[in-house]
Design an enzyme around this catalytic site. Structure first.
Site, PDB file in Angstrom:
ATOM      1  N   LYS A 139      42.770  45.429  56.524  1.00 50.61           N
ATOM      2  CA  LYS A 139      42.227  46.699  57.010  1.00 50.61           C
ATOM      3  C   LYS A 139      42.031  46.642  58.526  1.00 50.61           C
ATOM      4  O   LYS A 139      42.461  47.524  59.256  1.00 50.61           O
ATOM      5  CB  LYS A 139      40.896  46.989  56.295  1.00 50.61           C
ATOM      6  CG  LYS A 139      40.235  48.266  56.743  1.00 50.61           C
ATOM      7  CD  LYS A 139      38.985  48.550  55.930  1.00 50.61           C
ATOM      8  CE  LYS A 139      38.211  49.704  56.554  1.00 50.61           C
ATOM      9  NZ  LYS A 139      36.989  50.032  55.854  1.00 50.61           N
ATOM     10  N   GLU A 175      41.728  34.428  58.571  1.00 50.60           N
ATOM     11  CA  GLU A 175      42.557  33.832  57.517  1.00 50.60           C
ATOM     12  C   GLU A 175      43.917  34.522  57.450  1.00 50.60           C
ATOM     13  O   GLU A 175      44.966  33.876  57.404  1.00 50.60           O
ATOM     14  CB  GLU A 175      41.870  33.967  56.142  1.00 50.60           C
ATOM     15  CG  GLU A 175      40.631  33.137  55.958  1.00 50.60           C
ATOM     16  CD  GLU A 175      39.359  33.870  56.372  1.00 50.60           C
ATOM     17  OE1 GLU A 175      39.449  34.816  57.191  1.00 50.60           O
ATOM     18  OE2 GLU A 175      38.287  33.483  55.893  1.00 50.60           O
ATOM     19  N   GLY A 227      37.115  47.873  52.045  1.00 47.91           N
ATOM     20  CA  GLY A 227      38.098  46.874  51.632  1.00 47.91           C
ATOM     21  C   GLY A 227      38.098  46.633  50.130  1.00 47.91           C
ATOM     22  O   GLY A 227      39.148  46.606  49.483  1.00 47.91           O
ATOM     23  N   ARG A 228      36.907  46.475  49.545  1.00 49.29           N
ATOM     24  CA  ARG A 228      36.843  46.147  48.115  1.00 49.29           C
ATOM     25  C   ARG A 228      37.093  47.360  47.228  1.00 49.29           C
ATOM     26  O   ARG A 228      37.069  47.240  46.004  1.00 49.29           O
ATOM     27  CB  ARG A 228      35.504  45.465  47.795  1.00 49.29           C
ATOM     28  CG  ARG A 228      34.290  46.223  48.284  1.00 49.29           C
ATOM     29  CD  ARG A 228      33.045  45.347  48.293  1.00 49.29           C
ATOM     30  NE  ARG A 228      31.889  46.022  48.888  1.00 49.29           N
ATOM     31  CZ  ARG A 228      31.589  46.015  50.189  1.00 49.29           C
ATOM     32  NH1 ARG A 228      32.377  45.379  51.040  1.00 49.29           N
ATOM     33  NH2 ARG A 228      30.520  46.629  50.633  1.00 49.29           N
ATOM     34  N   GLU A 256      29.524  41.833  47.039  1.00 44.15           N
ATOM     35  CA  GLU A 256      29.597  42.234  48.450  1.00 44.15           C
ATOM     36  C   GLU A 256      28.977  43.624  48.637  1.00 44.15           C
ATOM     37  O   GLU A 256      28.477  43.960  49.701  1.00 44.15           O
ATOM     38  CB  GLU A 256      31.054  42.212  48.951  1.00 44.15           C
ATOM     39  CG  GLU A 256      31.159  42.045  50.458  1.00 44.15           C
ATOM     40  CD  GLU A 256      32.583  41.807  50.962  1.00 44.15           C
ATOM     41  OE1 GLU A 256      33.391  42.762  50.957  1.00 44.15           O
ATOM     42  OE2 GLU A 256      32.910  40.676  51.365  1.00 44.15           O
ATOM     43  N   HIS A 290      35.106  27.687  25.069  1.00 38.44           N
ATOM     44  CA  HIS A 290      35.155  26.224  25.011  1.00 38.44           C
ATOM     45  C   HIS A 290      34.668  25.613  26.314  1.00 38.44           C
ATOM     46  O   HIS A 290      34.995  24.463  26.620  1.00 38.44           O
ATOM     47  CB  HIS A 290      36.578  25.773  24.673  1.00 38.44           C
ATOM     48  CG  HIS A 290      37.013  26.306  23.337  1.00 38.44           C
ATOM     49  ND1 HIS A 290      36.744  25.640  22.160  1.00 38.44           N
ATOM     50  CD2 HIS A 290      37.607  27.471  23.001  1.00 38.44           C
ATOM     51  CE1 HIS A 290      37.206  26.366  21.141  1.00 38.44           C
ATOM     52  NE2 HIS A 290      37.728  27.490  21.634  1.00 38.44           N
ATOM     53  N   LYS A 293      31.391  33.788  59.984  1.00 40.00           N
ATOM     54  CA  LYS A 293      32.645  33.959  60.743  1.00 40.00           C
ATOM     55  C   LYS A 293      32.423  33.576  62.202  1.00 40.00           C
ATOM     56  O   LYS A 293      33.248  32.900  62.817  1.00 40.00           O
ATOM     57  CB  LYS A 293      33.085  35.434  60.718  1.00 40.00           C
ATOM     58  CG  LYS A 293      33.698  35.917  59.432  1.00 40.00           C
ATOM     59  CD  LYS A 293      34.219  37.333  59.648  1.00 40.00           C
ATOM     60  CE  LYS A 293      34.511  38.030  58.352  1.00 40.00           C
ATOM     61  NZ  LYS A 293      34.816  39.444  58.512  1.00 40.00           N
TER      62      LYS A 293
HETATM   63  O1  F6P Z   1      34.825  39.211  53.871  1.00 45.49           O
HETATM   64  C1  F6P Z   1      34.583  40.360  54.571  1.00 45.49           C
HETATM   65  C2  F6P Z   1      35.715  41.322  54.545  1.00 45.49           C
HETATM   66  O2  F6P Z   1      35.505  42.203  55.583  1.00 45.49           O
HETATM   67  C3  F6P Z   1      35.868  42.074  53.223  1.00 45.49           C
HETATM   68  O3  F6P Z   1      34.973  43.096  53.081  1.00 45.49           O
HETATM   69  C4  F6P Z   1      37.275  42.497  53.313  1.00 45.49           C
HETATM   70  O4  F6P Z   1      37.763  42.936  52.074  1.00 45.49           O
HETATM   71  C5  F6P Z   1      37.922  41.226  53.815  1.00 45.49           C
HETATM   72  O5  F6P Z   1      36.975  40.700  54.732  1.00 45.49           O
HETATM   73  C6  F6P Z   1      39.247  41.386  54.467  1.00 45.49           C
HETATM   74  O6  F6P Z   1      39.197  42.230  55.572  1.00 45.49           O
HETATM   75  P1  F6P Z   1      40.516  42.828  56.201  1.00 45.49           P
HETATM   76  O7  F6P Z   1      41.187  43.660  55.172  1.00 45.49           O
HETATM   77  O8  F6P Z   1      40.059  43.617  57.380  1.00 45.49           O
HETATM   78  O9  F6P Z   1      41.394  41.670  56.610  1.00 45.49           O
END
Ligand code: F6P
Length: 543
Positions: A207, A213, A268-269, A354, A385, A505
């Site tokens: 987003k 990452e 995002g979620r 979240e 199990h 972060k």
């Molecule tokens: O972990 C925080 C967060 O902002 C989430 O809410 C989001 O889904 C994820 O990181 C990834 O964010 P982006 O889509 O901006 O890379």
């Protein structure tokens, strides 16, 4: 509604009711009302909810609904659907429901109807996905695409990964889907070992397009592709982006024509039904994706219109609140009896934790009641199990949601009958247990009796659908989205921000410079962190 939740008379009425009901057993409730299993059920959007095996009565539901009314839940629902800026800490509307609105709907953000934009982007995605699936879009060497690798994390990974797995029966055989999320290089290398650059499409999904990452994995993927194909220009045929941030996509080197957009009013979620679902659409096709959106919409319509007493997301939300705030049960398990929903627990963990893992109210005041539960789970029967021992006989009570379907997506019907028999048996065993009298009647007594009795009275919901299809998956996801909204509304928290992920972060950014720096540099963290960094540096392998 700004009154303190726990000062409301409706809350007080629930406290008194809890005192009366706390020791009542599910066995007693069932024997007192032979029709309980029929009446304590509701149905919508192809999903049947049996909530009879919960520690409550129709009076509990009446009191919980009164609390919801008092908390202005109806108004909150309307505020969300109509595009009010209810995400106050980010000054944003919350309109994931507009992503699945009918083409002729009118949903306004600052006076602008966003529905035509949503459908235009869906059409662009559909055109692209169809070209890839039909082999019209080709890689730089002329090969059709076989491997689709989604690179994203959190909401830009869990939704499409969960849904692609859930709908694998609908996937095109000639497309293989992969998901890379972790910054751990093992995640990328594991996938790289299974794909061929000539036939790979990377979908960089973020987003913000600023997530460490995702950008690290995307850069590694680009270097890998260029080194495999020996051609920098190949990137344009093998990389597309999904984002709200055009400038950053461009700066990364992806042509904005190969970017699929969404909007800041999609959290995002909550973004699976947006362009974030592109990798899913590449797998199942545009028609099935639209079917999934129709399933979301079925549940949206139900949520907006149905009376609270028969409203599935409202019922799930209120029952969860009953356990969380009155019984003091801190966790809840999600137990799909459906292998394809193996990632559903991971997905719900982000959606719920979240969203509602908050400790201050919308006004910034510290709340004096419990907010979101710990959500966890595994598909049955594997969980039976592993951790069901604790569910049946442990000292903790874990309310559970069982999810199953009448028809499987495979032909091994004997397996399916056994699977579902297990689900129904587990819900019954948790609720009714096994007494020492029953054990004696079965010839078990003496010293073993305490070990072999089951206290029962352990609550669960059962959600039963006909079949896991794109449509029913959409309804199921929307059911939980709205459940989380119901709870967040009553707890008075902002379910749509996530400031709690920021501190880690920020600190990681600082430590990242230090772990690869000069071993003699002095460090100014706490003594534990300083020592661990020093020890890591001594053992570290440099590039
Ligand atoms: O972990 C925080 C967060 O902002 C989430 O809410 C989001 O889904 C994820 O990181 C990834 O964010 P982006 O889509 O901006 O890379």
């Amino acid at each position: 509604m700004t009154d303190r939740l726990i000062d409301l008379p409706e809350w007080g009425a629930l406290c008194s009711h809890y005192d009366e009901l706390r020791d009542v057993e599910l066995r007693t409730l069932f024997s007192g009302d032979p029709r309980r299993g029929e009446t304590m059920a509701a149905e919508a959007a192809g999903l049947y909810l049996d909530y009879s095996k919960n520690r409550l009565t129709s009076e509990t539901i009446r009191l919980l609904v009164a609390l919801a009314e008092k908390c202005g839940l109806r108004q909150r629902i309307e505020s969300m659907f109509s595009g009010e800026k209810i995400n106050t800490t980010e000054d944003r509307a919350v309109l994931h429901t507009a992503l699945r609105a009918r083409a002729d709907a009118d949903v306004r953000v600052e006076g602008h109807n966003v529905v035509p934009d949503v459908h235009a982007e869906l059409d662009r995605m559909a055109t692209f996905a169809t070209r890839v699936r039909d082999g019209v879009w080709r890689g730089a060497t002329g090969e059709p695409i076989r491997f689709v690798v989604n690179i994203g994390i959190g909401g830009s990974d869990l939704g499409p990964a969960m849904a692609t797995e859930a709908l694998r029966a609908y996937s095109l055989d000639s497309i293989e889907s992969f998901f890379v999320s972790n910054i751990d290089g093992a995640d990328f290398t594991d996938v790289a070992d299974q794909i061929e650059a000539e036939r790979t499409l990377f979908v960089i999904c973020s987003k913000t397009f600023g997530t460490l990452e995702t950008l690290t994995n995307a850069r590694t993927a680009r270097s890998w592709l260029v080194s495999q194909l020996g051609d920098e220009a190949a990137v344009s045929k093998h990389f597309v982006a999904v984002s709200t941030n055009r400038e950053k996509v461009s700066a990364f080197g992806i042509d904005p024509d190969n970017m699929f957009g969404f909007w800041d009013w999609v959290g995002g979620r909550y973004s699976l039904p947006s362009a974030v679902g592109l990798s899913l659409m590449l797998s199942i096709g545009a028609d099935a994706f639209r079917e999934m959106l129709a399933g979301f919409r079925d549940m949206d319509d139900h949520f907006r219109e149905a009376p609270f007493e028969r409203n599935l997301p409202v019922l799930l939300g209120l029952i969860g609140l009953w356990y969380n705030n009155f019984h003091g049960f801190e966790t809840m398990a999600v137990l799909p009896y459906c292998q394809e929903l193996s990632r559903f627990g991971d997905y719900l963990q982000q959606l719920d934790m979240e969203s509602n893992g908050k400790r201050v109210s919308l006004s910034g005041a510290e709340i004096e009641w419990q907010s979101g539960p710990i959500v966890w789970g595994q598909p049955g029967t594997n969980g039976q199990h592993a951790f069901y021992q604790l569910l049946h006989q442990g000292t903790k009570i874990v309310p559970a949601d069982f999810i199953g379907f009448s028809r499987p997506n495979h032909d091994l019907l004997e397996h399916h009958d056994l699977l579902m028999a297990n689900m129904l048996a587990q819900a019954g065993a948790l609720a009714f247990g096994r007494t020492s009298d029953e054990l004696r009647a079965a010839g078990v007594g003496g010293a073993l009796a305490p070990h072999r009795t089951f206290p029962g009275n352990r609550p669960s919901n059962v959600i039963l659908g006909e079949e896991l299809t794109p449509r029913s998956l959409g309804s199921l996801v929307a059911l939980y989205e709205h459940k989380v909204f119901v709870q967040g509304s009553l707890w008075q928290v902002n379910s749509f921000d996530q400031w709690g992920v920021e501190l880690g972060k920020e600190l990681a950014g600082r430590i990242a410079g230090e772990v690869s720096g000069n071993p003699d540099d002095s460090l100014e963290h706490d003594s534990s962190t300083n020592r661990l960094i020093a020890r890591y540096k001594r053992g570290r392998r440099s590039q």
